[in-house]
Design a protein around this motif. Structure first.
Motif, PDB file in Angstrom:
ATOM      1  N   GLY A  34      45.499  47.968  21.130  1.00  0.00           N
ATOM      2  CA  GLY A  34      45.153  48.091  22.634  1.00  0.00           C
ATOM      3  C   GLY A  34      44.431  46.921  23.248  1.00  0.00           C
ATOM      4  O   GLY A  34      44.751  46.476  24.159  1.00  0.00           O
ATOM      5  N   PHE A  35      43.281  46.671  22.612  1.00  0.00           N
ATOM      6  CA  PHE A  35      42.509  45.491  23.060  1.00  0.00           C
ATOM      7  C   PHE A  35      43.312  44.006  22.899  1.00  0.00           C
ATOM      8  O   PHE A  35      43.293  43.303  23.904  1.00  0.00           O
ATOM      9  CB  PHE A  35      41.353  45.303  21.860  1.00  0.00           C
ATOM     10  N   ALA A  36      44.178  43.919  21.874  1.00  0.00           N
ATOM     11  CA  ALA A  36      45.243  42.760  21.987  1.00  0.00           C
ATOM     12  C   ALA A  36      46.084  42.768  23.157  1.00  0.00           C
ATOM     13  O   ALA A  36      46.244  41.680  23.872  1.00  0.00           O
ATOM     14  CB  ALA A  36      45.834  42.683  20.446  1.00  0.00           C
ATOM     15  N   LEU A  37      46.563  43.838  23.511  1.00  0.00           N
ATOM     16  CA  LEU A  37      47.486  44.045  24.664  1.00  0.00           C
ATOM     17  C   LEU A  37      46.928  43.828  26.081  1.00  0.00           C
ATOM     18  O   LEU A  37      47.225  43.214  26.955  1.00  0.00           O
ATOM     19  CB  LEU A  37      48.346  45.526  24.800  1.00  0.00           C
ATOM     20  N   LEU A  38      45.434  44.243  26.056  1.00  0.00           N
ATOM     21  CA  LEU A  38      44.763  43.903  27.191  1.00  0.00           C
ATOM     22  C   LEU A  38      44.365  42.404  27.365  1.00  0.00           C
ATOM     23  O   LEU A  38      44.540  41.937  28.323  1.00  0.00           O
ATOM     24  CB  LEU A  38      43.540  44.600  27.315  1.00  0.00           C
ATOM     25  N   TRP A  39      44.100  41.572  26.175  1.00  0.00           N
ATOM     26  CA  TRP A  39      43.874  40.267  26.328  1.00  0.00           C
ATOM     27  C   TRP A  39      45.050  39.494  26.625  1.00  0.00           C
ATOM     28  O   TRP A  39      44.964  38.689  27.518  1.00  0.00           O
ATOM     29  CB  TRP A  39      43.374  40.072  24.859  1.00  0.00           C
ATOM     30  N   LEU A  40      46.181  39.763  25.898  1.00  0.00           N
ATOM     31  CA  LEU A  40      47.581  39.232  26.609  1.00  0.00           C
ATOM     32  C   LEU A  40      47.842  39.565  27.891  1.00  0.00           C
ATOM     33  O   LEU A  40      48.401  38.784  28.555  1.00  0.00           O
ATOM     34  CB  LEU A  40      48.679  39.879  25.783  1.00  0.00           C
ATOM     35  N   SER A  41      47.521  40.493  28.383  1.00  0.00           N
ATOM     36  CA  SER A  41      47.936  41.023  29.787  1.00  0.00           C
ATOM     37  C   SER A  41      47.233  39.981  30.845  1.00  0.00           C
ATOM     38  O   SER A  41      47.492  39.659  31.708  1.00  0.00           O
ATOM     39  CB  SER A  41      47.491  42.533  30.096  1.00  0.00           C
ATOM     40  N   ARG A  42      45.731  40.004  30.366  1.00  0.00           N
ATOM     41  CA  ARG A  42      44.744  39.234  30.962  1.00  0.00           C
ATOM     42  C   ARG A  42      45.425  37.728  31.236  1.00  0.00           C
ATOM     43  O   ARG A  42      45.211  36.849  32.235  1.00  0.00           O
ATOM     44  CB  ARG A  42      43.359  39.286  30.570  1.00  0.00           C
ATOM     45  N   ARG A  43      45.905  37.345  29.975  1.00  0.00           N
ATOM     46  CA  ARG A  43      46.168  35.790  29.854  1.00  0.00           C
ATOM     47  C   ARG A  43      47.614  35.578  30.591  1.00  0.00           C
ATOM     48  O   ARG A  43      48.053  34.528  31.158  1.00  0.00           O
ATOM     49  CB  ARG A  43      46.536  35.395  28.529  1.00  0.00           C
ATOM     50  N   THR A  44      48.491  36.496  30.712  1.00  0.00           N
ATOM     51  CA  THR A  44      49.889  36.607  31.452  1.00  0.00           C
ATOM     52  C   THR A  44      50.168  36.806  32.785  1.00  0.00           C
ATOM     53  O   THR A  44      50.984  36.542  33.276  1.00  0.00           O
ATOM     54  CB  THR A  44      50.740  37.270  30.172  1.00  0.00           C
ATOM     55  N   THR A  45      48.969  37.590  33.245  1.00  0.00           N
ATOM     56  CA  THR A  45      48.992  37.764  34.660  1.00  0.00           C
ATOM     57  C   THR A  45      48.085  37.134  35.289  1.00  0.00           C
ATOM     58  O   THR A  45      47.025  37.136  34.995  1.00  0.00           O
ATOM     59  CB  THR A  45      48.889  39.439  34.678  1.00  0.00           C
ATOM     60  N   SER A  46      48.482  36.804  36.589  1.00  0.00           N
ATOM     61  CA  SER A  46      47.557  36.099  37.529  1.00  0.00           C
ATOM     62  C   SER A  46      46.719  37.248  37.915  1.00  0.00           C
ATOM     63  O   SER A  46      46.867  38.334  38.028  1.00  0.00           O
ATOM     64  CB  SER A  46      48.404  35.366  38.775  1.00  0.00           C
ATOM     65  N   SER A  47      45.364  36.671  38.134  1.00  0.00           N
ATOM     66  CA  SER A  47      44.253  37.541  38.509  1.00  0.00           C
ATOM     67  C   SER A  47      44.365  38.353  39.928  1.00  0.00           C
ATOM     68  O   SER A  47      44.081  39.624  40.036  1.00  0.00           O
ATOM     69  CB  SER A  47      42.802  36.627  38.712  1.00  0.00           C
ATOM     70  N   LYS A  48      45.297  37.636  40.669  1.00  0.00           N
ATOM     71  CA  LYS A  48      45.605  38.491  41.758  1.00  0.00           C
ATOM     72  C   LYS A  48      46.592  39.663  41.649  1.00  0.00           C
ATOM     73  O   LYS A  48      46.267  40.842  42.239  1.00  0.00           O
ATOM     74  CB  LYS A  48      46.388  37.530  42.951  1.00  0.00           C
ATOM     75  N   ALA A  49      47.753  39.542  40.736  1.00  0.00           N
ATOM     76  CA  ALA A  49      48.384  40.498  40.360  1.00  0.00           C
ATOM     77  C   ALA A  49      47.777  41.806  39.579  1.00  0.00           C
ATOM     78  O   ALA A  49      48.383  42.790  39.416  1.00  0.00           O
ATOM     79  CB  ALA A  49      49.701  39.899  39.693  1.00  0.00           C
ATOM     80  N   MET A  50      46.844  41.406  38.789  1.00  0.00           N
ATOM     81  CA  MET A  50      46.086  42.382  38.203  1.00  0.00           C
ATOM     82  C   MET A  50      45.502  43.646  38.896  1.00  0.00           C
ATOM     83  O   MET A  50      45.535  44.489  38.327  1.00  0.00           O
ATOM     84  CB  MET A  50      44.926  41.485  37.199  1.00  0.00           C
TER      85      MET A  50
END
Length: 182
Positions: free
Chosen positions: A161-177
């Motif tokens: 889960g933490f790995a997915l969150l990290w990947l999500s943070r890296r692959t998604t722009s902060s605006k889209a998050m």
């Protein structure tokens, strides 16, 4: 025809190792969602689908199942862990119900809500893993619910889960998050 004993053993394995079962089911649903996305498959889409269905199944459904087992089948749950039944079963169950509610709410929402949904249960299960280690060392408790697959999923599923969150943070722009996702 499949023998009845094999069916019973499979059902018992799936229900006893529910953390692994819901994790695998979430991966399967993620793969189907990715395949049916209708758009080009890129890293952001894969991470999004994996994270959404991880939160839904490994946080929401898993903790709801834990609630049911500890509240309504407390003696069975305690025996599986290698402990005596206790009124504490109800407290663990209601905590799990709270985690389930947040997980089901967060599954298809913002990054921040998903982070909150993953963080609480992960701290709980990593703490439970530490407790399992203590029980294995001090009480020689190697019951399946203490030293079996549950022990390993208490560690590996939060890390995933933490790995997915990290990947999500890296692959998604902060605006889209901060926008909900479907």
């Amino acid at each position: 025809m499949i023998p009845a004993d094999l069916i019973r053993a499979t059902i018992a394995f799936v229900m006893s190792n529910y953390s692994l079962s819901f994790f695998v089911f979430g991966l399967v649903v993620s793969i189907v969602a990715i395949a049916r996305s209708g758009s080009s498959i890129d890293r952001a889409l894969v991470v999004e689908k994996l994270l959404a269905w991880y939160v839904f199944f490994s946080i929401g459904i898993d903790n709801f199942y834990n609630f049911v087992m500890h509240v309504f089948f407390g003696k069975l749950s305690a025996a599986f862990i290698g402990w005596a039944d206790s009124p504490f079963q109800f407290e663990v169950g209601t905590a799990s119900l709270g985690f389930a509610a947040v997980g089901l709410l967060a599954a298809f929402r913002s990054y921040d809500l998903r982070l909150a949904a993953v963080l609480g249960p992960s701290i709980f299960t990593l703490g439970a893993a530490a407790g399992h280690i203590n029980q294995m060392i001090t009480a020689h408790n190697f019951a399946p619910g203490n030293a079996g697959i549950i022990f390993w999923t208490d560690i590996l599923i939060p890390l995933f889960g933490f790995a997915l969150l990290w990947l999500s943070r890296r692959t998604t722009s902060s605006k889209a998050m901060f926008r909900p996702t479907v």
